[in-house]
Design an enzyme around this catalytic site. Sequence first.
Site, PDB file in Angstrom:
ATOM      1  N   LYS A 116       1.897  -2.708  -4.410  1.00  0.00           N
ATOM      2  CA  LYS A 116       2.194  -1.378  -4.967  1.00  0.00           C
ATOM      3  C   LYS A 116       3.480  -1.436  -5.793  1.00  0.00           C
ATOM      4  O   LYS A 116       3.572  -0.902  -6.877  1.00  0.00           O
ATOM      5  CB  LYS A 116       2.451  -0.369  -3.840  1.00  0.00           C
ATOM      6  CG  LYS A 116       1.256  -0.024  -3.005  1.00  0.00           C
ATOM      7  CD  LYS A 116       1.570   1.149  -2.085  1.00  0.00           C
ATOM      8  CE  LYS A 116       2.168   0.778  -0.751  1.00  0.00           C
ATOM      9  NZ  LYS A 116       1.274   0.267   0.251  1.00  0.00           N
ATOM     10  N   HIS A 176      11.291   1.000  -0.128  1.00  0.00           N
ATOM     11  CA  HIS A 176      10.067   1.175   0.656  1.00  0.00           C
ATOM     12  C   HIS A 176      10.375   0.825   2.102  1.00  0.00           C
ATOM     13  O   HIS A 176      11.106  -0.112   2.383  1.00  0.00           O
ATOM     14  CB  HIS A 176       8.960   0.268   0.119  1.00  0.00           C
ATOM     15  CG  HIS A 176       7.587   0.677   0.580  1.00  0.00           C
ATOM     16  ND1 HIS A 176       6.829   1.621  -0.082  1.00  0.00           N
ATOM     17  CD2 HIS A 176       6.841   0.280   1.627  1.00  0.00           C
ATOM     18  CE1 HIS A 176       5.681   1.776   0.543  1.00  0.00           C
ATOM     19  NE2 HIS A 176       5.661   0.975   1.589  1.00  0.00           N
ATOM     20  N   ASP A 195      -5.159  -2.353  -2.379  1.00  0.00           N
ATOM     21  CA  ASP A 195      -4.339  -1.918  -1.236  1.00  0.00           C
ATOM     22  C   ASP A 195      -4.734  -0.517  -0.782  1.00  0.00           C
ATOM     23  O   ASP A 195      -4.737  -0.239   0.416  1.00  0.00           O
ATOM     24  CB  ASP A 195      -2.846  -1.963  -1.571  1.00  0.00           C
ATOM     25  CG  ASP A 195      -2.029  -1.517  -0.361  1.00  0.00           C
ATOM     26  OD1 ASP A 195      -2.195  -2.137   0.706  1.00  0.00           O
ATOM     27  OD2 ASP A 195      -1.294  -0.524  -0.440  1.00  0.00           O
ATOM     28  N   ARG A 229      -7.021  -0.968   7.411  1.00  0.00           N
ATOM     29  CA  ARG A 229      -6.116  -1.543   8.427  1.00  0.00           C
ATOM     30  C   ARG A 229      -5.634  -0.468   9.395  1.00  0.00           C
ATOM     31  O   ARG A 229      -5.441  -0.728  10.584  1.00  0.00           O
ATOM     32  CB  ARG A 229      -4.912  -2.215   7.756  1.00  0.00           C
ATOM     33  CG  ARG A 229      -5.256  -3.523   7.076  1.00  0.00           C
ATOM     34  CD  ARG A 229      -4.107  -4.010   6.193  1.00  0.00           C
ATOM     35  NE  ARG A 229      -2.876  -4.163   6.914  1.00  0.00           N
ATOM     36  CZ  ARG A 229      -1.676  -3.796   6.442  1.00  0.00           C
ATOM     37  NH1 ARG A 229      -1.541  -3.273   5.251  1.00  0.00           N
ATOM     38  NH2 ARG A 229      -0.605  -3.975   7.167  1.00  0.00           N
ATOM     39  N   SER A 258       0.586  -5.668   1.023  1.00  0.00           N
ATOM     40  CA  SER A 258       0.370  -4.233   0.869  1.00  0.00           C
ATOM     41  C   SER A 258       1.556  -3.589   0.151  1.00  0.00           C
ATOM     42  O   SER A 258       1.395  -2.882  -0.846  1.00  0.00           O
ATOM     43  CB  SER A 258       0.176  -3.613   2.256  1.00  0.00           C
ATOM     44  OG  SER A 258       0.278  -2.224   2.207  1.00  0.00           O
TER      45      SER A 258
HETATM   46  N1  URA Z   1       3.829   0.138   4.348  1.00  0.00           N
HETATM   47  C1  URA Z   1       2.865  -0.276   3.483  1.00  0.00           C
HETATM   48  O1  URA Z   1       2.779   0.180   2.347  1.00  0.00           O
HETATM   49  N2  URA Z   1       2.008  -1.203   3.924  1.00  0.00           N
HETATM   50  C2  URA Z   1       2.055  -1.747   5.169  1.00  0.00           C
HETATM   51  O2  URA Z   1       1.247  -2.585   5.472  1.00  0.00           O
HETATM   52  C3  URA Z   1       3.055  -1.294   6.051  1.00  0.00           C
HETATM   53  C4  URA Z   1       3.948  -0.342   5.614  1.00  0.00           C
END
Ligand code: URA
Length: 442
Positions: free
Chosen positions: A194, A89, A168, A175, A190
């Site tokens: 996930k 990620h 989220d 956000r 966040s």
């Molecule tokens: N990627 C995400 O999933 N969340 C964030 O807050 C920033 C980048």
Amino acid sequence: MNASAELRTVPELIAHKRDGGELTDVELRSLVNRYATGELPDYQMAALAMAVFFRGMTPRETTAYTLAMRDSGRVMDLSAIPGKKVDKHSTGGVGDKISLSLAPIVAACGVPVPMMAGRGLGHTGGTLDKLEAIPGFHVDLTRKQFQRQLAKLGCAIIGQTAALAPADKRLYALRDVTATIESVPLITGSILSKKLAEGLDGLVMDVKVGRGAFMKNVDDARVLAKSLVRVGRGAGKDVRALLTRMDDPLGKMIGNALEVREAFLTLRGEGPADLLDLTLALGVEMLQLGGVAKGRADAERQLRAVMRDGKAVALAEKMVRAQGGDPRVVSEPDRLPSSEHRVVIKAQKPGFVQAVDALELGLVGVSLGAGRTTTDDVVDPRVGIELAVSVTEHVNVGQPLAYLHVNERKGHTQHVARVRDAFVLGPKPATRQPMVIERITR
Ligand code: URA
């Protein structure tokens, strides 16, 4: 919620955080759960997010908040699928289309990749918006479809559902439009909510640093990387992070369909050098976490082999077909949606490109319609910016610096000027810096 959480009202909890106080695990869990079910309105969550933005969270709060976000939905059990499941990620960048090619490349090497991705956030693009530029592609698989596809093909890329990390899903969109993105605990919660919900064993974090990233300097990025590694490991997952450069856009394409095009070049080991270097660096970590490589050199050799022999392309085609898209786009990118016009932006002085301001180009991309400024905005997959030259290259007066991909030819005077100004030209060639700045494993 237990009695201690009921002692304080939501305005009191927001005020407590605003004034630098620490929230208890029960309070955080109650706030997150109530937000996920819609009981807590956006305006209170936005105020709380802003308080956290300014006051931060202690490590204990960050962990409790992340686990509450994960538990706002179901946690998948992928233990029936053989092998270590590994994902990557990114904390968000401009032109960052790595996931689109990395998932099939790594899966083609035998490591299952269960990927739950996000949408564009602020000036940065999102994997889901990019994938949806592929005609017919859908990211909203059910849990069963996701697991079936993962077992059969070795990779699937989906968005959050009502079942997985729903807190989220809502907070991410909030956000995005309330200037509360650049916060270590909020980003940690966040991303990891996930990732922990998708049932993986290992995770490689690409923590971006620089002008186009949420973390502008290495010290801040290191704090974020350590937070992600600490909380992820605390939750029993094998997490490591690379700090990588995000001063200039990654690759030459910014915008959803344009980025899909460039990602599919990388599947074949082609495309811009920075994109390929970073794909390999992240892939090496994933293959090691997946336990399929004898060492770093062996991991890189395997990655290059599947790019060369067509296995990565074949897997990407299968993934696109399985998720409802037209698999021909992988080899025939002209089938992707494209804009009506390509407006050239020419250099007004000669020089070597020293830098290209990724933040500015990301913002121009949003303003063209490739991203959102309100939660209801619909992105236009066709629009974006194509760089004609990138760092180290030379331009003469009148040569193209970039192209705007737009649907109306007129009305782009501001965009043209901003893109032109984003290019810093100098008399001597700049040296290209390595993409990876630091590796954080503990
Ligand atoms: N990627 C995400 O999933 N969340 C964030 O807050 C920033 C980048």
